[in-house]
Design an enzyme around this catalytic site. Structure first.
Site, PDB file in Angstrom:
ATOM      1  N   SER A  60       0.817  -1.194   0.000  1.00  0.00           N
ATOM      2  CA  SER A  60       0.000   0.000   0.000  1.00  0.00           C
ATOM      3  C   SER A  60       0.865   1.266   0.000  1.00  0.00           C
ATOM      4  CB  SER A  60      -0.968  -0.028   1.191  1.00  0.00           C
ATOM      5  OG  SER A  60      -1.999   0.913   1.023  1.00  0.00           O
TER       6      SER A  60
ATOM      7  N   ASP B 215      -0.128  -4.151  -4.008  1.00  0.00           N
ATOM      8  CA  ASP B 215      -1.298  -3.289  -4.138  1.00  0.00           C
ATOM      9  C   ASP B 215      -0.973  -1.847  -3.740  1.00  0.00           C
ATOM     10  OD1 ASP B 215      -3.871  -3.483  -5.193  1.00  0.00           O
ATOM     11  OD2 ASP B 215      -4.818  -3.370  -3.228  1.00  0.00           O
TER      12      ASP B 215
ATOM     13  N   HIS C  17      -7.739  -5.784  -0.453  1.00  0.00           N
ATOM     14  CA  HIS C  17      -6.524  -4.965  -0.439  1.00  0.00           C
ATOM     15  C   HIS C  17      -5.348  -5.735   0.156  1.00  0.00           C
ATOM     16  CE1 HIS C  17      -4.055  -1.452  -0.525  1.00  0.00           C
ATOM     17  NE2 HIS C  17      -4.126  -1.171   0.768  1.00  0.00           N
TER      18      HIS C  17
END
Length: 382
Positions: free
Chosen positions: A222, A250, A321
């Site tokens: 992230s 991601d 996610h």
């Protein structure tokens, strides 16, 4: 920040937020990972912040919006270290911890590097050319999160790689007494944390812990993916060399999707950049030399089952996610996660996957010669 596009009425945004708050109170989410538990509401402000970017600047003067559109030099030269404040738990780069794990018999044993005190650490020197794995978490980290702890354990149990955990939680965690900043202020810290991680690479080189930046492999989830990208950019700008590899799990999308490649993780930030896309929360467009899209890179079977069991959207969003690091951790132990090179997931499902002309291994053991987009169907629970 320069605001473009059509204006959205403030009343609409306020009404949307009020409705969402009401729904959340009635249906309290229960999640795990980076968007987890009571943190779900705060994480959803990430996408709400993208809506705010379309509002005229005069209408949001009292809101703290990140200044990621500034130049690289402006982002890292201003308040390099900083002090504690009321917005985040800390804004001081010296509060970032670098935890070294290299005891393969006891993966919970670690020692801490102090970049401000020159030292040599013979126990970190390794045999056989194993690269140092540097793991970087994302927004609002908690000890119950699976990344990077489970990835660290996988490395220590199955490989000879030493692992460094970049623990920047105090700069990644909002002070819940502050109603104004949340995710945007954390996003604004990404370049600054990247600067401190760049200092870590210099420290490893100066103390002869590594012989060359190519010995470094970043794994960032992230916001951590963009931090790795910043560290790579700064190393190249100052020394003209690249780190060996960056794996982006991601990479965070909110407030980053519309930025230039010089401000987010990009294939130019390392000798080899591989990306695992897993949700709409992340950036869907290709960023690396090779980009993997398990189950199309948005929704995953085990997350759908979780949604069916709990009927809570928060768990579903976080599950997708966080799936990127679940796939990557699995790849360290199981080397047979095979993906097919196709132009799209639709093409993969219709024809390309059945008569695949080019395969690549997803994750840790990917070939550094792989290029392009790869798709696969994979169920983590099977």
């Amino acid at each position: 920040m320069h605001f473009t596009g059509h204006c959205l009425p403030i009343k609409f945004c306020s009404g949307f937020l009020l409705c969402f708050l009401t729904w959340t109170i009635v249906n309290p989410p229960s999640c795990q990972g980076e968007i987890g538990g009571g943190r779900f509401l705060i994480n959803l402000f990430a996408d709400f912040a993208e809506v705010l970017q379309r509002i005229p600047q005069s209408s949001v003067k009292r809101l703290v919006i990140p200044v990621l559109t500034r130049t690289q030099n402006e982002l890292i030269s201003n308040r390099e270290f900083g002090t504690s404040n009321a917005i985040l738990l800390s804004n001081n780069l010296r509060d970032i911890r670098f935890l070294v794990y290299n005891n393969h018999r006891n993966p919970n044993s670690f020692f801490e590097l102090d970049l401000d005190k020159p030292s040599t650490i013979p126990s970190l020197r390794y045999v056989g050319g194993a690269k140092v794995k540097i793991l970087i978490h994302g927004y609002n980290f908690e000890d119950t999160d699976k990344f990077p702890s489970e990835t660290k354990d996988a490395y220590l149990y199955t490989t000879n790689h030493p692992v460094i955990w970049v623990d920047w939680r105090t700069l990644a965690t909002p002070n819940f007494l502050s109603p104004h900043a949340l995710y945007p202020s954390v996003a604004d810290n990404v370049p600054r944390v990247g600067l401190r991680v760049f200092h870590l690479i210099e420290f490893l080189l100066q103390n002869e812990i590594i012989s060359h930046p190519r010995d470094v492999h970043f794994v960032g989830h992230s916001l951590g993916a963009h931090i790795a990208g910043w560290a790579g950019k700064l190393l190249f700008q100052k020394h003209g060399v690249l780190v060996g590899r960056i794996t982006g799990l991601d990479p965070a999308g909110p407030l980053f999707r519309s930025l230039g490649r010089n401000l987010i993780l990009d294939r130019s930030d390392a000798d080899f950049v591989d990306i695992v896309h897993s949700s709409l929360t992340g950036i869907a467009s290709p960023l690396g030399h090779v980009d993997f899209y398990p189950n199309g890179g948005q929704v995953h079977p085990h997350c759908l089952r979780s949604l069916n069991r709990t009927a809570r959207i928060g768990r579903f969003i976080s599950c997708n996610h966080n799936s990127a690091y679940d796939y990557f951790r699995t790849s360290i132990v199981h080397r047979n996660i095979i993906a097919c090179g196709c132009n799209s997931y639709q093409e993969f499902r219709q024809s390309c996957g059945e008569i695949c002309a080019e395969n690549a291994i997803l994750g840790e053991f990917v070939s550094h010669q792989a290029r392009g987009k790869y798709f696969l169907d994979y169920d983590l629970d099977m």
